[in-house]
Every structure is written in C-alpha cells, then in structure tokens.
Motif scaffolding. Structure first.
Motif: not given
Length: 225
Positions: A100-122
């Motif tokens: 968490v500290w390093s992400q704040k230091r790098l000023k990572i914005s949520p807008a820079e991150i994409s999360v994609t749900l591919v599907g469900t697997e076992t």
C-alpha cells in the motif's frame, strides 16, 4: 398474492450470504525461473502471519538442501500495520503495509488499472473466478474462490501481496474478486494453493517473539512518500 409470493421466493434464492472470513492456515507453492517458494499464511480474526521458505532449483526441481527462511510478516488489519520479524537483528520492524505504501509513493491511480473477469473455472476442486489485472506493462492472472471464505490479504506470485488499502485490491474486489487466491500467474512466476487447514491458529503465532526489540518505521516511510 401468488405473484408476490413467487417474487419473494425468487428474490431469496438470488441473494447469496456474504462469505465468512477464513480462519486457519493456507499453504502456497510458488515457482519462478530461478527458485521455488513455500509460503504459509496463518489467519485469525484481524491478524495474519506470512512465512516463506525459498529453495533453489536444480534441473528444475527444488533442492531441499538450499532452503532459506525469509523474515516473517505479521499483519494487523485493525491498525493497518505490518510487523516484519528481522531474525538476524532480533528486531520487530513495524510500519504500514509495504504494498500500500509503495502504491502511494508511485501515485498509482485506479484509472490506470483494468480488471477483467474472464469466467469461472474449477482449480484444485475449488470454483474460481478468473481475473486479468492490467497496469501499464504489468499483467497478472488470478483465480479466486469463495469456497473457503474471504481473506484480507491476497498472496500473489513472486513474493507479492495485496493488503487492505491497495488500489489493485480495491479494483479487484469491486469487480467481484472477494475471496481467496487459489492460483496466480505473473509472467514466468506462478503460485498455487497446495494445502488448507481450517484449524484456528493459536494467538502465539501472531505475537512478537520474546527478546525482540521493536522499531516503528511509520513516520520514516511516510516522509519518504
């Protein structure tokens, strides 16, 4: 009256109870191009402890004679602090979650991150949601289950973690990724949940060993941001 009753039955069936927080021990096996890692995570209430032992690879197989213990981490999710037990110095170093500290230091914005749900697997008998997380040139694939409940700390390949307050974790949970990591892939590194023990760990697991001095590095880390 019948229509109202039918609606209520359908509504009740569609509401799933929130998964309870996991209590017990999770053991992960992780492989990179150069080593094999065995990571043990003890969880109970607002605390967790992460131990890791690293082995060199010999012809692609872990060499048991090369095992080295890494400094354990003890997480306090109420204070949002982690304690690193420095074995050689006999010091307990207390500070904010490093990721968490390093992400704040790098000023990572949520807008820079994409999360994609591919599907469900076992995976290993667990029903998992498969997610892809992209950030700049970084790509992670995670398979997450709620069969075991939820966890406040996510174990990732290459000795990485997501703790509460992580912008990556926030995005992942918002996309439906609450649960426990069963499998992860980051480039050549991978991790797999190999063993689960639902026995509640003793409180002593989360205690600073006697003889250790404590050092709070919170102020120093905050000044470095």
């Amino acid at each position: 009256m019948m229509k109202k009753l039918t609606f209520m039955v359908i509504l009740a069936a569609s509401i799933r109870p929130a998964a309870a927080q996991f209590t017990g021990t999770l053991v992960y096996q992780s492989t990179t191009s150069t080593n094999f890692r065995l990571t043990t995570v003890h969880e109970k209430g607002n605390q967790a402890r992460i131990d890791c032992r690293i082995y060199s690879l010999k012809s692609g197989v872990p060499d048991s004679s090369t095992g080295q213990d890494q400094d354990p981490l003890i997480d306090d999710f109420t204070a949002n602090k982690e304690t690193k037990l420095l074995y050689k110095q006999q010091v307990a170093s207390i500070g904010p979650f490093t990721d968490v500290w390093s992400q704040k230091r790098l000023k990572i914005s949520p807008a820079e991150i994409s999360v994609t749900l591919v599907g469900t697997e076992t995976i290993n008998g667990y029903s998992c949601k498969h997610f892809i997380i992209n950030w700049k040139i970084s790509k992670k694939e995670l398979w997450i289950t709620q069969d075991l409940g939820t966890s406040p700390v996510y174990i990732l390949p290459a000795f990485l973690y997501y703790h509460p307050g992580s912008v990556f974790l926030d995005k992942l949970i918002a996309a439906g990724g609450a649960g426990i990591v069963v499998k992860g892939v980051t480039g050549p590194a991978n991790i797999i949940l190999a063993h689960v023990d639902k026995t509640s760990p003793p409180s002593s697991v989360f205690a600073i060993p006697s003889g250790y001095s404590t050092r709070d590095v919170t102020a120093f880390m905050e000044q470095a941001q």
